[in-house]
Enzyme design. Structure first.
Site, short mmCIF file in Angstrom:
data_model
loop_
_atom_site.label_atom_id
_atom_site.label_comp_id
_atom_site.label_asym_id
_atom_site.label_seq_id
_atom_site.Cartn_x
_atom_site.Cartn_y
_atom_site.Cartn_z
N TYR A 177 -8.85 4.48 8.15
CA TYR A 177 -8.81 4.90 9.41
C TYR A 177 -10.57 5.98 9.16
CZ TYR A 177 -5.00 2.48 10.09
OH TYR A 177 -4.25 1.92 10.37
N TYR A 215 4.17 6.49 10.62
CA TYR A 215 3.07 5.20 10.20
C TYR A 215 4.05 3.68 8.94
CZ TYR A 215 -1.30 2.20 8.62
OH TYR A 215 -1.55 1.63 8.03
N HIS A 233 1.33 -0.93 0.13
CA HIS A 233 -0.18 0.09 0.07
C HIS A 233 1.25 1.16 0.15
CE1 HIS A 233 -3.89 -2.08 1.69
NE2 HIS A 233 -3.63 -2.86 0.43
N LYS A 269 1.92 -0.81 15.11
CA LYS A 269 3.25 -0.91 15.00
C LYS A 269 3.53 -2.17 15.94
CE LYS A 269 4.99 2.77 13.68
NZ LYS A 269 4.52 2.31 12.04
N PRO A 321 -3.20 -1.02 18.85
CA PRO A 321 -3.45 -1.16 17.43
C PRO A 321 -3.36 -0.27 16.62
CG PRO A 321 -5.02 -2.46 18.76
CD PRO A 321 -4.52 -1.30 19.60
P1 RFL Z 1 3.28 -12.88 20.86
O1 RFL Z 1 2.72 -12.83 19.32
O2 RFL Z 1 2.45 -12.61 21.99
O3 RFL Z 1 4.27 -13.80 20.91
C1 RFL Z 1 4.25 -14.28 22.19
C2 RFL Z 1 4.76 -16.21 22.31
O4 RFL Z 1 4.86 -16.54 23.39
C3 RFL Z 1 4.48 -17.77 23.81
N1 RFL Z 1 3.94 -17.58 24.88
C4 RFL Z 1 5.02 -18.43 25.95
N2 RFL Z 1 5.30 -20.28 25.77
C5 RFL Z 1 6.20 -20.66 26.70
N3 RFL Z 1 5.66 -20.27 27.48
C6 RFL Z 1 5.85 -19.00 28.27
N4 RFL Z 1 4.85 -19.05 29.98
C7 RFL Z 1 4.54 -18.76 27.06
N5 RFL Z 1 3.32 -17.38 27.41
C8 RFL Z 1 2.87 -17.32 26.31
C9 RFL Z 1 3.08 -17.67 23.32
O5 RFL Z 1 2.27 -18.72 23.35
C10 RFL Z 1 3.68 -17.29 21.43
O6 RFL Z 1 3.70 -17.82 21.11
O7 RFL Z 1 3.98 -11.95 21.19
P2 RFL Z 1 5.21 -11.12 20.24
O8 RFL Z 1 5.99 -12.02 19.78
O9 RFL Z 1 5.94 -9.81 21.19
O10 RFL Z 1 5.25 -10.43 18.90
C11 RFL Z 1 3.79 -9.06 19.38
C12 RFL Z 1 2.85 -9.09 18.10
O11 RFL Z 1 2.41 -10.18 18.37
C13 RFL Z 1 1.85 -7.61 19.02
O12 RFL Z 1 2.33 -6.98 18.64
C14 RFL Z 1 0.88 -7.61 17.52
O13 RFL Z 1 0.09 -8.45 16.92
C15 RFL Z 1 0.51 -6.20 17.90
N6 RFL Z 1 -0.86 -6.04 16.75
C16 RFL Z 1 -0.03 -5.25 15.24
N7 RFL Z 1 0.72 -4.66 15.27
C17 RFL Z 1 2.12 -4.12 14.24
O14 RFL Z 1 2.87 -3.97 13.97
N8 RFL Z 1 0.45 -3.99 13.32
C18 RFL Z 1 -0.40 -4.61 13.19
O15 RFL Z 1 -1.01 -4.27 12.54
C19 RFL Z 1 -1.37 -4.34 14.78
N9 RFL Z 1 -2.10 -5.13 14.46
C20 RFL Z 1 -1.77 -6.12 16.77
C21 RFL Z 1 -2.98 -5.89 15.65
C22 RFL Z 1 -2.40 -6.60 17.86
C23 RFL Z 1 -3.96 -6.89 18.03
N10 RFL Z 1 -4.41 -8.11 18.62
C24 RFL Z 1 -5.17 -8.57 19.17
C25 RFL Z 1 -3.75 -7.73 20.41
C26 RFL Z 1 -4.84 -6.28 16.08
C27 RFL Z 1 -4.63 -6.82 17.02
C28 RFL Z 1 -5.95 -6.29 17.40
C1 PHB Z 2 -4.80 -5.06 10.51
O1 PHB Z 2 -4.76 -5.16 8.47
O2 PHB Z 2 -5.32 -6.14 11.39
C2 PHB Z 2 -4.70 -3.86 11.57
C3 PHB Z 2 -4.23 -2.53 10.23
C4 PHB Z 2 -4.04 -1.55 10.92
C5 PHB Z 2 -3.66 -1.79 12.39
C6 PHB Z 2 -4.46 -1.69 13.10
C7 PHB Z 2 -4.92 -3.68 12.03
O3 PHB Z 2 -4.13 -0.18 12.56
#
Ligand code: RFL
Ligand code: PHB
Length: 391
Positions: A200, A382, A72, A295, A291
């Site tokens: 957004y 961004y 994008h 980031k 979110p």
């Molecule tokens: P994770 O992905 O939570 O991975 C951690 C791993 O550790 C395991 N674990 C354990 N393993 C062993 N022993 C234990 N006691 C443990 N406890 C936990 C877990 O099962 C898992 O596999 O952390 P990590 O690697 O730091 O990654 C971070 C990302 O997952 C998170 O920041 C993003 O999902 C945030 N996020 C977004 N980030 C972006 O950069 N761009 C986005 O568009 C974006 N959109 C989002 C998001 C997060 C969202 N939610 C659901 C919180 C949108 C949403 C809705």
């Molecule tokens: C997504 O596609 O899940 C998404 C995209 C942008 C955001 C958060 C989540 O700011």
């Protein structure tokens, strides 16, 4: 069992670190408490910064991303009666890419395992020990049997609810935390996105976001009250609210079958420092951003990049200086992302602070349309500041 770096968690942070270390011929073992199936299907992030995309290519895990990722060049900021386009690439020379987090995890774990790396899934009772010495250990159990992994360093990549942070002695870490009084209800729907770029939306009823996963699958979010009961939201109610906040006089959101539904709290969290002795905390284990700035995953990948570079200096040149500075270096980008993610959140959500606050938000949106300087500031945050600027 013995290895050089014991990694807890097979999410984006842990897998990126393991792949980067493998490239430097530094041994690592990843311990994950969930099944491989579970971590490869968890629906979460979708937007990758160019830094993340570039790193995936460098690591040789970008083949599917190149084919299926949606590149994008901008985003839309919408409010009733007006849509503003922020041309991210024109303003910054950088792109962002839509590619689901579970696909990133799938590509990375496949590459690691196929290249002879080790991930132990479904381990229980993980606990880091002795990381204030040069002989750290991780204990865990497999099918009820106790195991021990001896290592030089431990990387806590176990997410916000992980265990590693809890094992740091009291008084070492300062935790900054704020939870907004609302969350996001997110859906995945079998519906072709009716938009070429993310939208957004500011609306009297609250924020909404139109994102996507593929030419056939949409990802959408609506702001809901904190601790909202998902059962209150029938599919019909979700579509109605999405149309209300996103539709214009001559354009509507494409509806389809909802295949995933969940509510995410809007939390902001930083723990400082991100290290103690030979234990390092990466990604969501050390920081959470709301979110709205997209980031979290990008920060997790960046933390892994920084720690891998520091470990390389240690193993190749015996220098601990990069390790000593890990937290300080990582936190510069973390706080920048915190500021940006909170700015985006406060620009677009109903914060419950009344009409004066809503008017200020509209004035800020208006300014973004009138000032290239303001739009460029949003765009460069961004898209993500270049990785080399971290040092
Ligand atoms: P994770 O992905 O939570 O991975 C951690 C791993 O550790 C395991 N674990 C354990 N393993 C062993 N022993 C234990 N006691 C443990 N406890 C936990 C877990 O099962 C898992 O596999 O952390 P990590 O690697 O730091 O990654 C971070 C990302 O997952 C998170 O920041 C993003 O999902 C945030 N996020 C977004 N980030 C972006 O950069 N761009 C986005 O568009 C974006 N959109 C989002 C998001 C997060 C969202 N939610 C659901 C919180 C949108 C949403 C809705
Ligand atoms: C997504 O596609 O899940 C998404 C995209 C942008 C955001 C958060 C989540 O700011």
């Amino acid at each position: 069992m013995r290895t050089q770096v014991g990694i807890v968690g097979a999410g984006p942070a842990g897998l990126t670190l393991a792949l980067l270390l493998r490239r430097e011929a530094i041994e690592a073992v990843v311990l994950e408490n969930r099944t491989r199936e579970y971590v490869e299907h968890r629906v979460r992030a979708g937007l990758l910064e160019q830094n993340t995309v570039d790193l995936m290519h460098e690591l040789g895990v970008g083949e599917r991303l190149a084919r299926q990722g949606l590149q994008h060049d901008g985003i839309y900021l919408r409010r009733p009666g007006r849509t503003l386009h922020i041309p991210i690439t024109d303003l910054t020379g950088r792109h962002v890419t839509i590619y689901a987090q579970q696909e990133v995890v799938r590509d990375m774990s496949a590459a690691l395992l196929e290249g002879g790396g080790t991930i132990h899934y479904e381990v229980a009772d993980v606990a880091p020990h002795d990381f204030d010495s040069d002989r750290p250990r991780i204990t865990y159990s497999v099918d009820g049997n106790g195991e021990e992994l001896c290592c030089d360093f431990i990387a806590g990549c176990d997410g916000f609810h992980g265990v590693c942070r809890e094992f740091v002695p009291p008084g070492v870490l300062t935790e900054h935390e704020y939870t907004y009084p609302f969350g996001w209800l997110g859906i995945l729907a079998q519906a072709s996105p009716a938009t070429d770029e993310l939208i957004y939306a500011w609306h009297e009823h609250g924020f909404a976001l139109y994102s996507m996963r593929s030419p056939k699958v949409s990802r959408l979010y609506v702001q809901v009250p904190q601790d909202e009961d998902l059962n209150l939201w029938s599919d019909d109610r979700i579509w109605e609210e999405l149309q209300r906040r996103l539709a214009t006089d001559d354009w509507r959101v494409n509806e389809g079958q909802i295949i995933d539904k969940g509510i995410t709290p809007m939390r902001t969290f930083v723990c400082e420092p991100m290290q103690y002795g030979n234990l390092f905390l990466l990604g969501d284990a050390a920081h959470i951003v709301p979110p709205t700035g997209a980031k979290g995953l990008n920060l997790a990948v960046n933390d892994a990049r920084l720690l891998a570079a520091a470990l390389r200096r240690w193993y190749q040149a015996g220098s601990r200086s990069g390790l000593e500075r890990f937290s300080e270096t990582a936190l510069r980008r973390v706080w920048r992302a915190q500021d940006f993610s909170n700015y985006m959140t406060q620009l677009l959500h109903d914060l419950g602070r009344g009409p004066f606050d809503r008017k200020l938000q509209l004035a800020r949106l208006d300014y973004l349309g009138r000032s290239t300087a303001a739009a460029t500031s949003l765009a460069e945050n961004y898209a993500g500041l270049p990785a080399q600027d971290d040092f």
